[in-house]
Design a protein around this motif. Structure first.
Motif, PDB file in Angstrom:
ATOM      1  N   ILE A  85      -2.492   3.631  21.285  1.00 50.58           N
ATOM      2  CA  ILE A  85      -3.839   3.296  21.754  1.00 50.58           C
ATOM      3  C   ILE A  85      -4.362   4.260  22.825  1.00 50.58           C
ATOM      4  O   ILE A  85      -5.439   4.030  23.380  1.00 50.58           O
ATOM      5  CB  ILE A  85      -3.898   1.845  22.281  1.00 50.58           C
ATOM      6  CG1 ILE A  85      -3.071   1.678  23.561  1.00 50.58           C
ATOM      7  CG2 ILE A  85      -3.468   0.856  21.205  1.00 50.58           C
ATOM      8  CD1 ILE A  85      -3.318   0.348  24.255  1.00 50.58           C
ATOM      9  N   GLU A  86      -3.661   5.333  23.093  1.00 47.36           N
ATOM     10  CA  GLU A  86      -4.072   6.228  24.169  1.00 47.36           C
ATOM     11  C   GLU A  86      -5.438   6.873  23.899  1.00 47.36           C
ATOM     12  O   GLU A  86      -6.332   6.843  24.746  1.00 47.36           O
ATOM     13  CB  GLU A  86      -3.008   7.310  24.385  1.00 47.36           C
ATOM     14  CG  GLU A  86      -3.214   8.106  25.661  1.00 47.36           C
ATOM     15  CD  GLU A  86      -2.034   9.021  25.979  1.00 47.36           C
ATOM     16  OE1 GLU A  86      -2.297  10.162  26.394  1.00 47.36           O
ATOM     17  OE2 GLU A  86      -0.880   8.601  25.795  1.00 47.36           O
ATOM     18  N   ASP A  87      -5.600   7.473  22.721  1.00 45.07           N
ATOM     19  CA  ASP A  87      -6.885   8.106  22.391  1.00 45.07           C
ATOM     20  C   ASP A  87      -7.986   7.062  22.292  1.00 45.07           C
ATOM     21  O   ASP A  87      -9.119   7.291  22.743  1.00 45.07           O
ATOM     22  CB  ASP A  87      -6.781   8.885  21.078  1.00 45.07           C
ATOM     23  CG  ASP A  87      -6.002  10.186  21.229  1.00 45.07           C
ATOM     24  OD1 ASP A  87      -5.797  10.631  22.382  1.00 45.07           O
ATOM     25  OD2 ASP A  87      -5.595  10.751  20.198  1.00 45.07           O
ATOM     26  N   TRP A  88      -7.672   5.933  21.672  1.00 42.06           N
ATOM     27  CA  TRP A  88      -8.630   4.834  21.573  1.00 42.06           C
ATOM     28  C   TRP A  88      -9.098   4.415  22.964  1.00 42.06           C
ATOM     29  O   TRP A  88     -10.315   4.271  23.212  1.00 42.06           O
ATOM     30  CB  TRP A  88      -7.992   3.649  20.845  1.00 42.06           C
ATOM     31  CG  TRP A  88      -8.735   2.360  20.985  1.00 42.06           C
ATOM     32  CD1 TRP A  88      -9.800   1.942  20.242  1.00 42.06           C
ATOM     33  CD2 TRP A  88      -8.487   1.316  21.936  1.00 42.06           C
ATOM     34  NE1 TRP A  88     -10.226   0.709  20.667  1.00 42.06           N
ATOM     35  CE2 TRP A  88      -9.435   0.303  21.704  1.00 42.06           C
ATOM     36  CE3 TRP A  88      -7.544   1.130  22.947  1.00 42.06           C
ATOM     37  CZ2 TRP A  88      -9.474  -0.876  22.462  1.00 42.06           C
ATOM     38  CZ3 TRP A  88      -7.576  -0.029  23.707  1.00 42.06           C
ATOM     39  CH2 TRP A  88      -8.536  -1.023  23.465  1.00 42.06           C
ATOM     40  N   ALA A  89      -8.167   4.234  23.894  1.00 42.21           N
ATOM     41  CA  ALA A  89      -8.511   3.792  25.246  1.00 42.21           C
ATOM     42  C   ALA A  89      -9.403   4.810  25.951  1.00 42.21           C
ATOM     43  O   ALA A  89     -10.390   4.447  26.620  1.00 42.21           O
ATOM     44  CB  ALA A  89      -7.239   3.558  26.057  1.00 42.21           C
ATOM     45  N   LYS A  90      -9.102   6.084  25.789  1.00 43.98           N
ATOM     46  CA  LYS A  90      -9.912   7.139  26.405  1.00 43.98           C
ATOM     47  C   LYS A  90     -11.349   7.075  25.901  1.00 43.98           C
ATOM     48  O   LYS A  90     -12.305   7.157  26.689  1.00 43.98           O
ATOM     49  CB  LYS A  90      -9.301   8.509  26.079  1.00 43.98           C
ATOM     50  CG  LYS A  90     -10.086   9.703  26.623  1.00 43.98           C
ATOM     51  CD  LYS A  90      -9.519  11.022  26.110  1.00 43.98           C
ATOM     52  CE  LYS A  90      -9.770  11.185  24.617  1.00 43.98           C
ATOM     53  NZ  LYS A  90      -9.330  12.509  24.094  1.00 43.98           N
ATOM     54  N   ASN A  91     -11.514   6.904  24.603  1.00 44.59           N
ATOM     55  CA  ASN A  91     -12.859   6.863  24.018  1.00 44.59           C
ATOM     56  C   ASN A  91     -13.604   5.579  24.372  1.00 44.59           C
ATOM     57  O   ASN A  91     -14.822   5.599  24.600  1.00 44.59           O
ATOM     58  CB  ASN A  91     -12.775   7.042  22.506  1.00 44.59           C
ATOM     59  CG  ASN A  91     -12.389   8.455  22.108  1.00 44.59           C
ATOM     60  OD1 ASN A  91     -12.856   9.421  22.706  1.00 44.59           O
ATOM     61  ND2 ASN A  91     -11.528   8.594  21.113  1.00 44.59           N
ATOM     62  N   ILE A  92     -12.888   4.474  24.431  1.00 52.21           N
ATOM     63  CA  ILE A  92     -13.498   3.198  24.831  1.00 52.21           C
ATOM     64  C   ILE A  92     -14.065   3.310  26.246  1.00 52.21           C
ATOM     65  O   ILE A  92     -15.180   2.840  26.538  1.00 52.21           O
ATOM     66  CB  ILE A  92     -12.482   2.045  24.737  1.00 52.21           C
ATOM     67  CG1 ILE A  92     -12.281   1.626  23.273  1.00 52.21           C
ATOM     68  CG2 ILE A  92     -12.917   0.843  25.582  1.00 52.21           C
ATOM     69  CD1 ILE A  92     -13.468   0.941  22.616  1.00 52.21           C
ATOM     70  N   ARG A  93     -13.320   3.940  27.121  1.00 49.97           N
ATOM     71  CA  ARG A  93     -13.795   4.089  28.510  1.00 49.97           C
ATOM     72  C   ARG A  93     -15.074   4.930  28.576  1.00 49.97           C
ATOM     73  O   ARG A  93     -15.974   4.637  29.377  1.00 49.97           O
ATOM     74  CB  ARG A  93     -12.687   4.710  29.368  1.00 49.97           C
ATOM     75  CG  ARG A  93     -11.483   3.797  29.559  1.00 49.97           C
ATOM     76  CD  ARG A  93     -10.452   4.383  30.517  1.00 49.97           C
ATOM     77  NE  ARG A  93      -9.296   3.501  30.622  1.00 49.97           N
ATOM     78  CZ  ARG A  93      -8.107   3.739  30.073  1.00 49.97           C
ATOM     79  NH1 ARG A  93      -7.901   4.871  29.383  1.00 49.97           N
ATOM     80  NH2 ARG A  93      -7.120   2.876  30.207  1.00 49.97           N
ATOM     81  N   ILE A  94     -15.169   5.933  27.724  1.00 52.14           N
ATOM     82  CA  ILE A  94     -16.385   6.760  27.679  1.00 52.14           C
ATOM     83  C   ILE A  94     -17.567   5.936  27.169  1.00 52.14           C
ATOM     84  O   ILE A  94     -18.664   5.944  27.747  1.00 52.14           O
ATOM     85  CB  ILE A  94     -16.164   8.003  26.796  1.00 52.14           C
ATOM     86  CG1 ILE A  94     -15.121   8.928  27.434  1.00 52.14           C
ATOM     87  CG2 ILE A  94     -17.477   8.746  26.570  1.00 52.14           C
ATOM     88  CD1 ILE A  94     -14.665  10.060  26.530  1.00 52.14           C
ATOM     89  N   ILE A  95     -17.346   5.208  26.092  1.00 48.16           N
ATOM     90  CA  ILE A  95     -18.411   4.396  25.489  1.00 48.16           C
ATOM     91  C   ILE A  95     -18.907   3.334  26.458  1.00 48.16           C
ATOM     92  O   ILE A  95     -20.110   3.085  26.579  1.00 48.16           O
ATOM     93  CB  ILE A  95     -17.896   3.754  24.178  1.00 48.16           C
ATOM     94  CG1 ILE A  95     -17.790   4.829  23.094  1.00 48.16           C
ATOM     95  CG2 ILE A  95     -18.804   2.612  23.724  1.00 48.16           C
ATOM     96  CD1 ILE A  95     -17.040   4.390  21.851  1.00 48.16           C
ATOM     97  N   ALA A  96     -17.992   2.708  27.176  1.00 44.15           N
ATOM     98  CA  ALA A  96     -18.348   1.608  28.076  1.00 44.15           C
ATOM     99  C   ALA A  96     -19.201   2.060  29.258  1.00 44.15           C
ATOM    100  O   ALA A  96     -19.817   1.235  29.928  1.00 44.15           O
ATOM    101  CB  ALA A  96     -17.082   0.919  28.581  1.00 44.15           C
TER     102      ALA A  96
END
Length: 274
Positions: A172-183
């Motif tokens: 989930i590392e890449d997913w988490a990085k992108n989620i933080r950007i989107i949020a």
């Protein structure tokens, strides 16, 4: 409590070919009378019915169900967002205030779908008609979502199923990085739904789910997160009560106001529920 994400269907093996033999439990009708027992047992007063098929027939089907079942508080339907007469169609549906927004099953589309100019123009039309848009993608599509959001400006968006992180492999590392950007974009919300079915259905564990929820809550905060079940797809991995109890356990130390936001108020606000 309001469940922000449920589906209804009368099973058709041709139309619903995405429901394969591995999903045998879903190869039957799931209608409001099947859900109402779960809602009552868990003190959930209403739900948002979300499209599962990409057709105007589906939207009309959900409208019929909502007219017969007052616990359906809103509909997220399907409409051809690339249609040259989209505005005319949206004007027609404006007479049906139970329709709160629209969704396209982008997770099944090829790379670049979100960035097509006619699709982006369609999204911009939604803003003019005060409609929301549900973003249904998988984790690997999030870089495209980030680019899409930058083009679509301040349209009200919600991420379905936390963008389907790779919980099966616990990567989930890449997913988490992108989620933080989107949020970082404050007009984007997120649904707590669909996570158990991204795990190994027979062997999911609480820690994996809670690690994912940590990222979501740290990124979006309790004022932009909605409880959702993804019933009946949820049944592949668990049941309605188990999912609610898992979320209640995770939020047990939250304030009463935060819980009220997550389980009810945010859905009322985002989907403009009376």
């Amino acid at each position: 409590m309001i469940d922000s994400h449920v589906h209804f269907w009368q099973f058709d093996p041709i139309r619903d070919s995405w429901i394969d033999d591995e999903m045998a439990i879903l190869r039957q009708d799931y209608l409001p009378n099947n859900l109402i027992k779960e809602l009552k047992a868990n003190q959930v007063q209403g739900c948002i019915a979300v499209q599962a098929d990409q057709s105007i027939t589906e939207t009309e089907f959900l409208l019929d169900l909502a007219q017969q079942n007052t616990f359906i508080k809103g509909i997220v339907g399907w409409i051809d967002l690339k249609s040259p007469n989209l505005d005319e169609q949206l004007e027609k549906y404006a007479k049906q205030p139970i329709i709160k927004g629209w969704r396209h099953i982008v997770q099944a589309e090829p790379t670049g779908f979100l960035l097509q100019q006619d699709f982006i123009e369609g999204i911009r039309s939604l803003k003019q008609h005060n409609y929301t848009y549900d973003i249904l993608v998988k984790h690997h599509q999030l870089p495209e979502v980030i680019e899409f959001l930058n083009k679509a400006e301040d349209q009200p968006f919600i991420i379905d199923h936390c963008a389907k992180p790779d919980l099966k492999n616990k990567e989930i590392e890449d997913w988490a990085k992108n989620i933080r950007i989107i949020a970082q974009q404050e007009h984007v919300y997120c649904k707590l739904s669909g996570l158990l079915t991204e795990c190994d259905w027979a062997n999911w564990d609480e820690k994996t789910i809670f690690n994912c929820l940590d990222v979501i809550f740290e990124s979006f905060g309790p004022d932009r997160i909605l409880f959702g079940s993804d019933w009946p797809v949820l049944l592949l991995a668990s049941n309605y009560t188990n999912w609610i109890n898992l979320l209640k356990k995770y939020t047990k130390d939250f304030t009463a106001a935060q819980k009220q936001s997550i389980f009810n108020d945010n859905a009322v606000k985002f989907y403009n529920i009376n």
